[in-house]
Motif scaffolding. Structure first.
Motif, short mmCIF file in Angstrom:
data_model
loop_
_atom_site.label_atom_id
_atom_site.label_comp_id
_atom_site.label_asym_id
_atom_site.label_seq_id
_atom_site.Cartn_x
_atom_site.Cartn_y
_atom_site.Cartn_z
N PHE A 92 1.00 -0.89 0.18
CA PHE A 92 0.06 -0.08 0.46
C PHE A 92 0.88 1.27 0.21
O PHE A 92 1.85 1.35 0.68
CB PHE A 92 -1.12 -0.20 1.32
N PRO A 93 1.15 1.82 -1.11
CA PRO A 93 2.03 3.29 -1.51
C PRO A 93 1.82 4.06 -0.75
O PRO A 93 2.46 4.70 -1.13
CB PRO A 93 1.94 2.88 -3.04
N LEU A 94 1.58 4.25 0.72
CA LEU A 94 1.41 5.89 0.93
C LEU A 94 1.77 4.99 2.43
O LEU A 94 1.67 4.52 3.19
CB LEU A 94 0.10 6.12 1.52
N THR A 95 3.05 6.33 2.67
CA THR A 95 3.90 6.28 4.42
C THR A 95 4.08 7.89 4.41
O THR A 95 3.68 8.48 4.29
CB THR A 95 4.60 4.95 4.71
N LEU A 96 3.52 7.40 6.37
CA LEU A 96 3.76 9.14 6.96
C LEU A 96 4.31 8.38 8.30
O LEU A 96 4.75 7.76 8.87
CB LEU A 96 2.92 9.69 6.78
N GLY A 97 4.60 9.84 8.94
CA GLY A 97 5.57 9.42 10.59
C GLY A 97 4.44 8.57 11.37
O GLY A 97 4.94 7.85 12.18
N ALA A 98 3.10 8.99 11.11
CA ALA A 98 2.10 8.30 12.28
C ALA A 98 1.68 6.95 11.98
O ALA A 98 0.32 6.79 11.86
CB ALA A 98 0.72 9.48 12.29
N LYS A 99 2.51 6.55 10.80
CA LYS A 99 1.69 5.82 10.25
C LYS A 99 1.77 4.22 11.29
O LYS A 99 0.64 2.57 11.33
CB LYS A 99 3.07 4.39 9.29
N GLY A 100 1.98 3.96 12.46
CA GLY A 100 1.91 3.00 13.20
C GLY A 100 0.49 3.62 14.72
O GLY A 100 0.24 2.57 15.21
N SER A 101 0.77 4.58 14.34
CA SER A 101 -1.49 4.83 14.39
C SER A 101 -2.51 5.71 13.53
O SER A 101 -3.42 4.85 14.19
CB SER A 101 -0.92 6.14 16.04
N ALA A 102 -1.78 6.48 12.81
CA ALA A 102 -3.03 7.01 12.19
C ALA A 102 -4.22 5.76 11.36
O ALA A 102 -3.56 3.95 10.69
CB ALA A 102 -2.21 7.08 10.93
N THR A 103 -5.04 5.19 11.45
CA THR A 103 -5.67 4.90 10.79
C THR A 103 -6.31 5.00 9.14
O THR A 103 -6.76 6.26 9.02
CB THR A 103 -7.41 4.63 12.08
N VAL A 104 -6.89 4.12 8.54
CA VAL A 104 -7.44 3.93 7.26
C VAL A 104 -8.53 5.28 7.55
O VAL A 104 -8.59 6.38 6.04
CB VAL A 104 -7.67 2.72 6.61
N GLY A 105 -9.76 5.11 7.30
CA GLY A 105 -10.59 6.31 8.46
C GLY A 105 -10.40 7.29 8.22
O GLY A 105 -10.60 7.97 7.43
N GLY A 106 -9.09 7.65 8.91
CA GLY A 106 -8.75 8.73 9.23
C GLY A 106 -7.73 8.79 8.17
O GLY A 106 -7.01 10.34 7.42
N LEU A 107 -7.28 8.67 7.21
CA LEU A 107 -5.97 9.06 6.05
C LEU A 107 -6.99 9.00 5.07
O LEU A 107 -6.97 10.20 4.05
CB LEU A 107 -5.57 7.90 5.94
N VAL A 108 -8.15 8.62 5.29
CA VAL A 108 -8.90 8.68 4.20
C VAL A 108 -10.27 10.21 4.37
O VAL A 108 -9.95 11.30 3.03
CB VAL A 108 -10.19 7.69 3.76
N SER A 109 -10.31 10.36 5.24
CA SER A 109 -10.88 11.24 6.00
C SER A 109 -10.06 12.95 5.73
O SER A 109 -10.69 13.73 5.68
CB SER A 109 -11.51 11.18 7.25
N THR A 110 -8.79 12.79 5.42
CA THR A 110 -7.73 14.04 5.77
C THR A 110 -7.48 13.88 4.07
O THR A 110 -5.75 15.04 3.79
CB THR A 110 -7.18 13.56 6.53
N ASN A 111 -7.71 12.70 2.98
CA ASN A 111 -6.99 12.67 2.00
C ASN A 111 -5.07 13.21 2.10
O ASN A 111 -4.37 13.84 1.98
CB ASN A 111 -7.29 13.75 1.40
N ALA A 112 -4.53 12.11 3.10
CA ALA A 112 -3.37 11.89 3.59
C ALA A 112 -2.26 12.36 2.45
O ALA A 112 -2.65 11.17 1.16
CB ALA A 112 -3.00 10.94 4.50
N GLY A 113 -1.31 12.88 2.88
CA GLY A 113 0.15 11.98 1.77
C GLY A 113 0.93 11.67 2.50
O GLY A 113 0.75 10.43 2.31
N GLY A 114 2.44 11.92 2.65
CA GLY A 114 3.59 11.63 3.16
C GLY A 114 4.84 11.80 2.41
O GLY A 114 4.40 13.36 1.34
N THR A 115 5.37 10.99 2.62
CA THR A 115 7.06 11.24 1.23
C THR A 115 6.63 10.33 0.36
O THR A 115 8.24 10.33 -0.61
CB THR A 115 8.20 11.00 2.94
N GLN A 116 5.49 9.57 -0.06
CA GLN A 116 5.60 8.54 -1.33
C GLN A 116 4.74 8.87 -2.30
O GLN A 116 4.50 8.04 -3.18
CB GLN A 116 5.76 7.37 -0.97
N VAL A 117 4.46 10.68 -2.37
CA VAL A 117 3.02 10.91 -3.14
C VAL A 117 3.72 10.87 -4.78
O VAL A 117 2.45 10.86 -5.43
CB VAL A 117 2.39 12.13 -2.30
#
Lengths: 481, 481
Positions: free
Chosen positions: A133-158
């Motif tokens: 799953f080609p998206l990652t960010l610093g909070a990957k140990g806590s951040a959940t899919v629902g939040g990632l979707v709801s914030t249209n998360a980015g990160g270093t591999q966009v």
């Protein structure tokens, strides 16, 4: 707890058991503030449904009782987006119990997962089947899919695969009236009217709550290579990136770091060392990957591309990590910049974007403008150059008090945001609006945009019960504030 | 012409000159019906603004006067989406005069174009600078950017770069209250609340009118190769596609054709000949391209991939076009299927999608179900297998009257749509809803979905003045019908 909230909690407990509603103060406490300690809210209970049906039942009842809900996943928002209001007027709706990978179909490059699945767990589940799953960010140990979707998360591999918006193939959500939007089917072509999935992506839980997502997977990485290059300027860095993008789709990260940020890391972060021998005004970290067996080995690819870049004088010097340990060391420098800056004194951070072509000018001119307007400060930008998204930091003058940022944010941040708007950019590239940028969004958006945002909010959530006070400000009855 | 319409036309003419309002009956006539001759509407005038400011002024005045507007580009809708109501209650708002390429920045892979730019002209403009706009379809000589955006158009080259939704980097639109939404800046990361651009893509002109778009370009094609393969079944075809996708990103088209459709083409279309010597139950057309100088030549790539496919028995036979003329001949077969079917007798067409993994079963079982339910008919599907999007045709029994389709569409199409919904699919993959599928959309969507669609429509267009009667049905005052 209001009477309506109590009724809701009692009904939820009676119907779905004690797990579904937490009222113990100690258990609630960690979820009342944001992880950076900037926002503190109050909520008498956390509702924790275990299934979409339970979410729908809870939302239906909450709508009837007029109880506001704050959807929450890993609570890793950078903008106070998941912190409840301070007056206790809302309950937290936690999706963390909904953490099943419903289906992971490697052949289809598809994962259907519930909202509470933690990003790192999704990475692991995909990898176990030869996928990523080609998206990652610093909070990957806590951040959940629902939040990632709801914030249209980015990160270093966009760079290659885009933000969450580009990776969501389908969504399931419970809308504020308790109805279930079933848009999970991963259809590559679907033109049945307004795209509700796209509307929910980045809506920060203000139009309903995402309960599950169908996500795009890509082939697992078979090899990666990481290079560190010294460059003359952000303009040269962008030229370098373009020369590489034109030649290969395998470039997955391209991060820019000014000399000053590198120096702070070397000074404050133990065990770090400069990747290159000489001094350079700007640096870039480049990652290339190979996914197929036939692909050019990424180290060879980077060597080839960097050799071409030297010929065109786009880079001054470069080193390709000789081992995975060295690759990690390069990344550690990049990932430690914020920590190093914190150690060196107070600073104000801004997550902003401008069109990629305009970014080099913005990085130079924007910093100069800030330093001229606020004597003694030093400003700098680093990050995702290829995405037109940098973290623009304004550091306090020497010997400033520890509360410098809080004291000056009300003047400096609007100044930075004005520069961003003048450059045709966005005051929130990847962190969202939440409560932190809500008033700035209202100040800087066209009347047409604000009117449309509020009209959508009212259309979906006329009672203003979903994550009230985030993103757009409506009075409790849905009218403008 | 109503009084309000007359006032609007007079004001537009006075302010923007005679070019901006056409009332000549002969000039209007060609734009009152759809190109397939299924829908006929009435409009007393065509308003033709020459700039975004003029559009905004016209829409503001129309809103004040309560005059409904039907946005129109090339008028190539497949679902009656650009045909005005039959009662003359709306005027046509044509974007055809707004046909400037505002900016084409090859280095940024970006084109900013006005809504009236014709797709083929965009292709040419990009090619002149070594770039390509990677979306094409049969109507490219007429279809305009505004219509392509507003219908989220697809076509035969969606596999790699997606539909319009994936190619739009920014949008400018005039909303129903006359305000201008300026979302043109091509920001790769932008999280400022609900994505208005995404909402306008595919909205079919019911939420406002797109006036310009920033579009993604890709490197021009340096070489292409086209192969034709005989396969055992749609299942084998999908396996073949997956084997190729896993190995290369260069596969840009993958079209499936049943033996029956090929036979009809050979029978009815002069100058066509079978690409393979033997008989095969199913066929696929595969196109691979090379964009970089370092890329593997596409013919060699296809040869390599097909050799691997033969080893796994995924293909029965295959031929790679030996010349550009032969490549064109292969494509001509694919593109002539609808024409050949029309020549062979009446048929009902359905533009549908299901999840890609379920498509082979759907193609086989769906056809059987239709033939069993409507004795004498023959059903078949062809098209964009890799997108999960086929054109599902039901052909009339032998010696049916010419009006067979009109007589039976009310029974057969809902039957097909029910099959699609049962397979988790969409009744409109790429053509949109328009007026043709509006009632079927309402019949087959969940209450949650219809409620949300109507709420959005009302929020943006409370007076129901923008393309009324398309997509969702609202009474003139905005209430449900």
């Amino acid at each position: 707890m209001s009477d309506a909230q109590r009724q809701l909690v009692e009904a939820v407990t009676a119907r779905f058991g004690p797990k579904a509603a937490v009222t113990d103060r100690d258990a609630i406490a960690p979820w009342l503030g944001d992880w950076r300690g900037r926002y503190h809210g109050e909520a008498a209970a956390i509702l924790q449904p275990g299934s979409t049906d339970e979410v729908a039942a809870i939302v239906t009842l909450a709508a009837k009782l007029g109880v506001a809900l704050v959807p929450q996943g890993g609570n890793t928002s950078m903008v106070g987006g998941a912190t409840p209001p301070a007056d206790g007027s809302a309950l937290i709706l936690s999706l963390r119990r909904m953490n099943r990978v419903r289906r992971l179909a490697a052949a289809e490059n598809l994962a259907e997962v519930e909202a509470g699945v933690i990003l790192a767990d999704l990475h692991d589940a995909a990898l176990a089947q030869g996928r990523r799953f080609p998206l990652t960010l610093g909070a990957k140990g806590s951040a959940t899919v629902g939040g990632l979707v709801s914030t249209n998360a980015g990160g270093t591999q966009v760079l290659r695969f885009g933000t969450m918006r580009g990776l969501v193939l389908g969504l399931e959500a419970v809308l504020p009236d308790g109805s279930v939007h079933d848009g999970l089917a991963a259809l590559k072509k679907d033109n049945r009217g307004y795209d509700l999935n796209q509307l929910l992506i980045g809506a920060e839980g203000t139009l309903g709550v995402v309960t599950a997502a169908s996500l795009r997977l890509v082939p697992a990485v078979m090899a990666r290579a990481v290079a560190w290059a010294g460059v003359e300027s952000p303009h040269a860095a962008l030229e370098l990136l373009r020369s590489m993008e034109g030649a290969a789709e395998a470039i997955e990260s391209f991060e820019i770091v000014p000399a000053h940020s590198l120096a702070l890391v070397l000074q404050h972060i133990p065990g770090t060392r400069a990747p290159l021998a000489g001094a350079h005004p700007w640096h870039v970290l480049i990652e290339a990957v190979a996914t197929g067996a036939d692909a050019e080995p990424p180290a060879a690819l980077l060597e080839r591309l960097l050799a071409a870049a030297f010929e065109r004088a786009l880079a001054r010097d470069a080193a390709i990590a000789a081992s995975e340990a060295q690759a990690e060391a390069f990344w550690r420098i990049r990932d430690s910049i914020s920590e190093a800056e914190r150690a060196s004194g107070p600073a104000l951070q801004h997550d902003i974007s401008v069109p990629v072509a305009g970014m080099p000018d913005f990085m130079i001119d924007g910093a100069k403008a800030v330093e001229a307007a606020f004597p003694g400060t030093s400003a700098g930008a680093f990050g995702h150059l290829g995405d037109g998204n940098v973290h623009f930091h304004v550091r306090a003058p020497a010997d400033s008090p520890v509360d410098w940022a809080a004291r000056h944010s009300g003047v400096i941040s609007p100044f930075v945001h004005d520069l961003v708007v003048a450059a045709g950019g966005s005051i929130s590239a990847e962190h969202g609006i939440g409560q932190m940028k809500r008033d700035e969004l209202a100040r800087l958006s066209s009347p047409a945009r604000m009117h449309a945002l509020k009209a959508i909010k009212r259309a979906f959530d006329p009672g203003n019960l979903f994550n009230p006070g985030k993103l757009v400000s409506l009075a409790p009855d849905g009218a403008d504030q």
